[in-house]
Design an enzyme around this catalytic site. Structure first.
Site, PDB file in Angstrom:
ATOM      1  N   CYS A 171      -6.462   0.822   5.626  1.00  0.00           N
ATOM      2  CA  CYS A 171      -6.969  -0.502   5.969  1.00  0.00           C
ATOM      3  C   CYS A 171      -6.483  -0.835   7.386  1.00  0.00           C
ATOM      4  CB  CYS A 171      -6.498  -1.540   4.956  1.00  0.00           C
ATOM      5  SG  CYS A 171      -4.744  -1.982   5.082  1.00  0.00           S
ATOM      6  N   GLU A 181       0.646   3.900   1.828  1.00  0.00           N
ATOM      7  CA  GLU A 181       1.052   4.300   3.179  1.00  0.00           C
ATOM      8  C   GLU A 181       2.276   3.512   3.632  1.00  0.00           C
ATOM      9  OE1 GLU A 181      -3.528   3.694   3.606  1.00  0.00           O
ATOM     10  OE2 GLU A 181      -1.964   3.100   2.202  1.00  0.00           O
ATOM     11  N   HIS A 185       0.822  -1.209   0.000  1.00  0.00           N
ATOM     12  CA  HIS A 185       0.000   0.000   0.000  1.00  0.00           C
ATOM     13  C   HIS A 185       0.857   1.262   0.000  1.00  0.00           C
ATOM     14  CE1 HIS A 185      -3.881  -2.041   1.625  1.00  0.00           C
ATOM     15  NE2 HIS A 185      -3.439  -2.561   0.489  1.00  0.00           N
ATOM     16  N   CYS A 242      -2.666  -1.118   7.574  1.00  0.00           N
ATOM     17  CA  CYS A 242      -1.994   0.187   7.483  1.00  0.00           C
ATOM     18  C   CYS A 242      -2.222   1.017   8.741  1.00  0.00           C
ATOM     19  CB  CYS A 242      -2.447   0.936   6.234  1.00  0.00           C
ATOM     20  SG  CYS A 242      -1.748   0.244   4.712  1.00  0.00           S
TER      21      CYS A 242
END
Length: 161
Positions: free
Chosen positions: A116, A80, A78, A119
């Site tokens: 999510c 992040e 991801h 994350c």
């Protein structure tokens, strides 16, 4: 009229997201501390692995996995996570993370996005204080990371975001 600072950084996150290799969503992330960009990231396969856009297939799409679920089936790291991996922790403590996501099919801003569950845990441990996510029409939502600590979604058994 001069653009406000939040939308300025969200626009940068949007530009970074254009490097995304995901076939479903293009996310970009900028981490800022003391008005200085510390790190950036976008979603894509780990270094050296083939990206979904190279393969022409999204496993999660093929399996009809809903947004926000079963990330172990996703090839991508991801945005992040990639941004946090690129920065020293000392620079992340007290920082603000800006995230912008687009739906690839519609090219529109992905509404009601957030980190999510995985994350969120990484953002908490990185010491980031807030996450600002772009909404449609240049709106945004500000998430205080302290709220993610106090309202532990992992205890609720909820999926998605």
């Amino acid at each position: 009229m001069r653009k406000d600072k939040i939308n300025y950084y969200l626009d940068i996150a949007e530009a970074i997201g254009e490097r995304s290799t995901c076939l479903r969503r293009k996310y970009g992330c900028v981490i800022v501390n003391n008005d200085e960009i510390i790190a950036t990231g976008y979603n894509g396969a780990p270094r050296g692995r083939k990206n979904c856009d190279d393969l022409g297939v999204c496993t999660r799409e093929k399996m009809n996995i809903p947004r926000g679920e079963r990330y172990e089936m996703c090839r991508s790291v991801h945005a992040e996570q990639n941004a946090i991996l690129s920065a020293p922790r000392r620079d992340l403590i007290g920082a603000t993370m800006y995230i912008m996501g687009k739906n690839v099919q519609t090219a529109s801003v992905e509404p009601k996005s957030s980190c999510c569950m995985i994350c969120k845990r990484i953002v908490i441990n990185a010491g980031i204080k807030e996450v600002i996510v772009r909404e449609p029409n240049n709106g945004y939502t500000i998430y205080k990371v302290e709220d993610w600590i106090n309202d532990d979604d992992s205890l609720k058994g909820e999926f998605g975001y």
